[in-house]
Design a protein around this motif. Structure first.
Motif, PDB file in Angstrom:
ATOM      1  N   GLN A  94     -10.528  -6.966  -1.737  1.00  9.90           N
ATOM      2  CA  GLN A  94     -10.648  -5.828  -0.723  1.00  9.90           C
ATOM      3  C   GLN A  94     -12.042  -5.155  -0.664  1.00  9.90           C
ATOM      4  O   GLN A  94     -12.481  -5.013   0.572  1.00  9.90           O
ATOM      5  CB  GLN A  94      -9.570  -4.906  -0.491  1.00  9.90           C
ATOM      6  CG  GLN A  94      -8.209  -5.545  -0.561  1.00  9.90           C
ATOM      7  CD  GLN A  94      -7.934  -6.123   0.854  1.00  9.90           C
ATOM      8  OE1 GLN A  94      -8.607  -5.723   1.917  1.00  9.90           O
ATOM      9  NE2 GLN A  94      -6.908  -7.030   0.793  1.00  9.90           N
ATOM     10  N   GLY A 129       0.922  -1.323  -0.090  1.00 11.96           N
ATOM     11  CA  GLY A 129       0.079  -0.005   0.053  1.00 11.96           C
ATOM     12  C   GLY A 129       0.747   1.180  -0.041  1.00 11.96           C
ATOM     13  O   GLY A 129       2.104   1.218   0.129  1.00 11.96           O
ATOM     14  N   HIS A 170      -6.647  -7.776  -6.452  1.00 13.61           N
ATOM     15  CA  HIS A 170      -6.673  -7.321  -4.890  1.00 13.61           C
ATOM     16  C   HIS A 170      -7.558  -6.475  -4.341  1.00 13.61           C
ATOM     17  O   HIS A 170      -8.092  -6.697  -3.397  1.00 13.61           O
ATOM     18  CB  HIS A 170      -5.125  -7.189  -4.458  1.00 13.61           C
ATOM     19  CG  HIS A 170      -4.899  -6.943  -3.010  1.00 13.61           C
ATOM     20  ND1 HIS A 170      -4.936  -7.582  -2.020  1.00 13.61           N
ATOM     21  CD2 HIS A 170      -4.742  -5.545  -2.414  1.00 13.61           C
ATOM     22  CE1 HIS A 170      -4.622  -7.064  -0.998  1.00 13.61           C
ATOM     23  NE2 HIS A 170      -4.424  -5.804  -1.134  1.00 13.61           N
ATOM     24  N   GLU A 171      -7.654  -5.442  -5.093  1.00 14.86           N
ATOM     25  CA  GLU A 171      -8.476  -4.367  -4.809  1.00 14.86           C
ATOM     26  C   GLU A 171     -10.005  -4.896  -4.867  1.00 14.86           C
ATOM     27  O   GLU A 171     -10.776  -4.318  -4.076  1.00 14.86           O
ATOM     28  CB  GLU A 171      -8.179  -3.255  -5.822  1.00 14.86           C
ATOM     29  CG  GLU A 171      -7.193  -2.659  -5.564  1.00 14.86           C
ATOM     30  CD  GLU A 171      -6.874  -1.506  -6.519  1.00 14.86           C
ATOM     31  OE1 GLU A 171      -7.302  -1.491  -7.832  1.00 14.86           O
ATOM     32  OE2 GLU A 171      -5.956  -0.433  -6.419  1.00 14.86           O
ATOM     33  N   GLN A 172     -10.125  -5.561  -5.777  1.00 15.57           N
ATOM     34  CA  GLN A 172     -11.622  -6.138  -6.006  1.00 15.57           C
ATOM     35  C   GLN A 172     -12.002  -7.083  -4.692  1.00 15.57           C
ATOM     36  O   GLN A 172     -13.006  -7.027  -4.217  1.00 15.57           O
ATOM     37  CB  GLN A 172     -11.914  -6.753  -7.375  1.00 15.57           C
ATOM     38  CG  GLN A 172     -11.829  -5.991  -8.433  1.00 15.57           C
ATOM     39  CD  GLN A 172     -11.886  -6.722  -9.801  1.00 15.57           C
ATOM     40  OE1 GLN A 172     -11.863  -7.772  -9.828  1.00 15.57           O
ATOM     41  NE2 GLN A 172     -12.326  -5.929 -10.825  1.00 15.57           N
ATOM     42  N   ARG A 226      -5.401  -5.263  -9.243  1.00 14.03           N
ATOM     43  CA  ARG A 226      -6.723  -4.819  -9.731  1.00 14.03           C
ATOM     44  C   ARG A 226      -7.547  -6.147  -8.906  1.00 14.03           C
ATOM     45  O   ARG A 226      -8.630  -5.785  -8.219  1.00 14.03           O
ATOM     46  CB  ARG A 226      -7.075  -4.776 -11.062  1.00 14.03           C
ATOM     47  CG  ARG A 226      -6.582  -3.676 -11.811  1.00 14.03           C
ATOM     48  CD  ARG A 226      -7.407  -2.262 -11.280  1.00 14.03           C
ATOM     49  NE  ARG A 226      -6.682  -1.157 -11.821  1.00 14.03           N
ATOM     50  CZ  ARG A 226      -6.383  -0.147 -11.037  1.00 14.03           C
ATOM     51  NH1 ARG A 226      -6.462  -0.137  -9.824  1.00 14.03           N
ATOM     52  NH2 ARG A 226      -5.837   0.771 -11.807  1.00 14.03           N
TER      53      ARG A 226
END
Length: 87
Positions: free
Chosen positions: A83, A43, A79-81, A77
């Motif tokens: 999360q 991050g 990983h973001e989805q 992407r």
């Protein structure tokens, strides 16, 4: 901002160019797709400049080890989805 390229000269060129263009850049460098992915998953980055073709030692003819800049972006992407779906 993360600058990822396996060729040190390319990283230095990008870092110096960004330092001249931006008022107070916070720049981190990575020498591989794996290193870039690890840093990005930790991050704190708003921008990542990723090399598409890292020049790893080849395991066999025409077979490249490691992950490309596109694969790093896809992993981030995904990983973001994940999360966003977690409560």
């Amino acid at each position: 901002m993360l600058v990822a390229d396996d060729i040190k000269l390319n990283r230095l060129f990008l870092l110096r160019s960004l330092e001249e263009a931006l008022p107070t850049p916070v720049l981190i460098e990575a020498a591989s797709g794996e290193e870039a992915l690890k840093l990005l998953l930790s991050g704190g980055f708003d921008i990542a400049i990723l090399d598409e073709h890292y020049h790893y030692e080849r395991r066999a003819a025409d077979e490249q080890s490691g992950i490309t800049g596109t694969e790093v972006a896809r992993c981030i992407r995904a990983h973001e989805q994940r999360q966003a779906r977690e409560p």
